[in-house]
Design a protein around this motif. Structure first.
Motif, PDB file in Angstrom:
ATOM      1  N   UNK A 113       0.762  -1.068   0.001  1.00 34.16           N
ATOM      2  CA  UNK A 113      -0.072   0.014  -0.144  1.00 34.16           C
ATOM      3  C   UNK A 113       0.855   1.273   0.109  1.00 34.16           C
ATOM      4  N   UNK A 114       0.370   2.383  -0.639  1.00 28.01           N
ATOM      5  CA  UNK A 114       1.046   3.729  -0.642  1.00 28.01           C
ATOM      6  C   UNK A 114       0.192   4.662  -0.425  1.00 28.01           C
ATOM      7  N   UNK A 115       0.547   5.839   0.279  1.00 29.34           N
ATOM      8  CA  UNK A 115      -0.490   6.998   0.282  1.00 29.34           C
ATOM      9  C   UNK A 115       0.698   8.234   0.306  1.00 29.34           C
ATOM     10  N   UNK A 120       0.480  18.682  -3.132  1.00 27.50           N
ATOM     11  CA  UNK A 120      -0.745  18.577  -2.732  1.00 27.50           C
ATOM     12  C   UNK A 120      -1.624  17.704  -3.575  1.00 27.50           C
ATOM     13  N   UNK A 121      -1.104  16.976  -4.707  1.00 30.44           N
ATOM     14  CA  UNK A 121      -1.894  15.960  -5.220  1.00 30.44           C
ATOM     15  C   UNK A 121      -1.969  14.793  -4.608  1.00 30.44           C
ATOM     16  N   UNK A 122      -3.334  14.265  -3.970  1.00 29.12           N
ATOM     17  CA  UNK A 122      -2.950  12.826  -3.181  1.00 29.12           C
ATOM     18  C   UNK A 122      -3.296  11.466  -4.032  1.00 29.12           C
ATOM     19  N   UNK A 123      -2.566  10.605  -3.831  1.00 27.19           N
ATOM     20  CA  UNK A 123      -2.937   9.144  -4.488  1.00 27.19           C
ATOM     21  C   UNK A 123      -2.627   8.077  -3.648  1.00 27.19           C
ATOM     22  N   UNK A 124      -3.448   7.278  -3.566  1.00 21.39           N
ATOM     23  CA  UNK A 124      -3.363   5.998  -2.848  1.00 21.39           C
ATOM     24  C   UNK A 124      -3.284   4.861  -3.445  1.00 21.39           C
ATOM     25  N   UNK A 125      -2.724   3.837  -3.178  1.00 15.30           N
ATOM     26  CA  UNK A 125      -2.812   2.562  -3.952  1.00 15.30           C
ATOM     27  C   UNK A 125      -2.804   1.483  -2.995  1.00 15.30           C
ATOM     28  N   UNK A 140      -7.408   8.542  -7.212  1.00 13.82           N
ATOM     29  CA  UNK A 140      -6.795   9.752  -7.238  1.00 13.82           C
ATOM     30  C   UNK A 140      -7.802  10.805  -7.698  1.00 13.82           C
ATOM     31  N   UNK A 141      -7.997  11.773  -6.932  1.00 10.44           N
ATOM     32  CA  UNK A 141      -8.850  12.949  -7.385  1.00 10.44           C
ATOM     33  C   UNK A 141     -10.359  12.285  -7.169  1.00 10.44           C
ATOM     34  N   UNK A 142     -10.599  11.574  -6.279  1.00 12.38           N
ATOM     35  CA  UNK A 142     -12.044  10.782  -5.782  1.00 12.38           C
ATOM     36  C   UNK A 142     -12.436   9.796  -7.143  1.00 12.38           C
ATOM     37  N   UNK A 143     -11.368   9.499  -7.880  1.00 12.98           N
ATOM     38  CA  UNK A 143     -11.678   8.414  -8.900  1.00 12.98           C
ATOM     39  C   UNK A 143     -10.770   7.283  -8.651  1.00 12.98           C
ATOM     40  N   UNK A 144     -11.261   6.076  -8.778  1.00 11.03           N
ATOM     41  CA  UNK A 144     -10.558   4.943  -8.634  1.00 11.03           C
ATOM     42  C   UNK A 144     -10.480   3.973  -9.707  1.00 11.03           C
ATOM     43  N   UNK A 145      -9.549   3.338  -9.789  1.00  9.92           N
ATOM     44  CA  UNK A 145      -9.381   2.191 -10.999  1.00  9.92           C
ATOM     45  C   UNK A 145      -8.674   1.030 -10.361  1.00  9.92           C
ATOM     46  N   UNK A 146      -8.826  -0.358 -10.819  1.00  9.31           N
ATOM     47  CA  UNK A 146      -8.359  -1.382 -10.529  1.00  9.31           C
ATOM     48  C   UNK A 146      -7.372  -2.199 -11.652  1.00  9.31           C
TER      49      UNK A 146
END
Length: 256
Positions: A113-115, A120-125, A140-146
């Motif tokens: 996992x990564x945050x 200022x641009x936030x991304x979580x994996x 990222x930016x309230x949009x998710x992909x798998x």
């Protein structure tokens, strides 16, 4: 110890340079201790702190903690890393706050996992090995992909330091690597250039000097294997967008 610096005269895009540094820095911090080739050692927890340099200045630090529980086929590594970079240029600035966690077993990486907040641009994996595929959810930016990467498509992940499998100086190796920063499988080439003695914590150890390169990055790493896993003392990277250096400044382990 001399550090590579990015000269202002050829620094055309500081923002792009820092993104390149971030990509290469992950190659260091992700693989700082974990190795699927080192098993049957002692249970242990260790901590390393790295200094990050660019433009000849210290611009950040990374702290990594790794724990090994059990031994043999049942051994499990857990890994946590935090990286902070603050760089101010004449017309640009770069801020990075990155945290990663990983779990590795005998067969390779089980969870990751990564945050990250980059300018200022936030991304979580978030990802895990499930049904013989590594599934990664990227938000990222309230949009998710798998993303789903079949296990047979890669030999190692970036966490596992595959270069420790080389047997002698001068040996070259090519692997299919699941790169968690790039979120793709890349072909990475390794060369064991030489061996070199370095001082760490008042003691002298012999490290492998290994070059590695793929389509995204080119780096040189000073690495050694011990009873617990992998220890990295130094890494330097260079490319069209500039150069950087990372140095181990503190290493805490009861084994050294």
């Amino acid at each position: 110890m001399k550090f590579l610096a990015i000269g202002d005269s050829n620094l055309k895009n500081p923002q792009s340079t820092m993104k390149y540094l971030f990509a290469c820095l992950l190659a260091l911090t992700l693989g700082a201790f974990l190795s699927s080739g080192v098993w049957g050692g002692n249970s242990d927890t260790r901590e390393s702190r790295f200094a990050v340099y660019s433009h000849g200045f210290r611009i950040g630090e990374a702290t990594a903690v790794c724990s090994l529980a059990g031994n043999g086929d049942s051994a499990i590594y857990t890994f946590s890393n935090t990286t902070k970079v603050t760089a101010n240029f004449l017309v640009h600035s770069y801020l990075l706050d990155n945290h990663e966690d990983a779990v590795v077993g005998k067969g390779g990486t089980l969870r990751y996992s990564r945050t990250v907040k980059e300018n200022g641009n936030a991304v979580t994996v978030e990802g895990a090995l499930e049904n013989n595929a590594f599934r990664l959810k990227v938000t990222e930016q309230n949009t998710s992909r798998v993303l789903s990467i079949p296990r047979e498509r890669y030999d190692y992940t970036a966490v596992e330091c595959p270069e420790i499998h080389m047997k002698r100086e001068g040996e070259m190796m090519t692997v299919r690597l699941l790169d968690f920063e790039a979120l793709e499988v890349v072909t990475r080439h390794y060369t064991w250039v030489r061996s070199e003695a370095l001082h760490v914590g008042g003691k002298t150890y012999t490290f492998r000097v290994v070059d590695f390169e793929d389509k995204n990055k080119k780096c040189r790493r000073w690495i050694r294997v011990d009873d617990v896993g992998v220890m990295i003392a130094r890494q330097e990277g260079s490319g069209k967008k500039g150069a950087y250096s990372v140095k181990l400044v503190e290493y805490k382990s009861p084994l050294i």
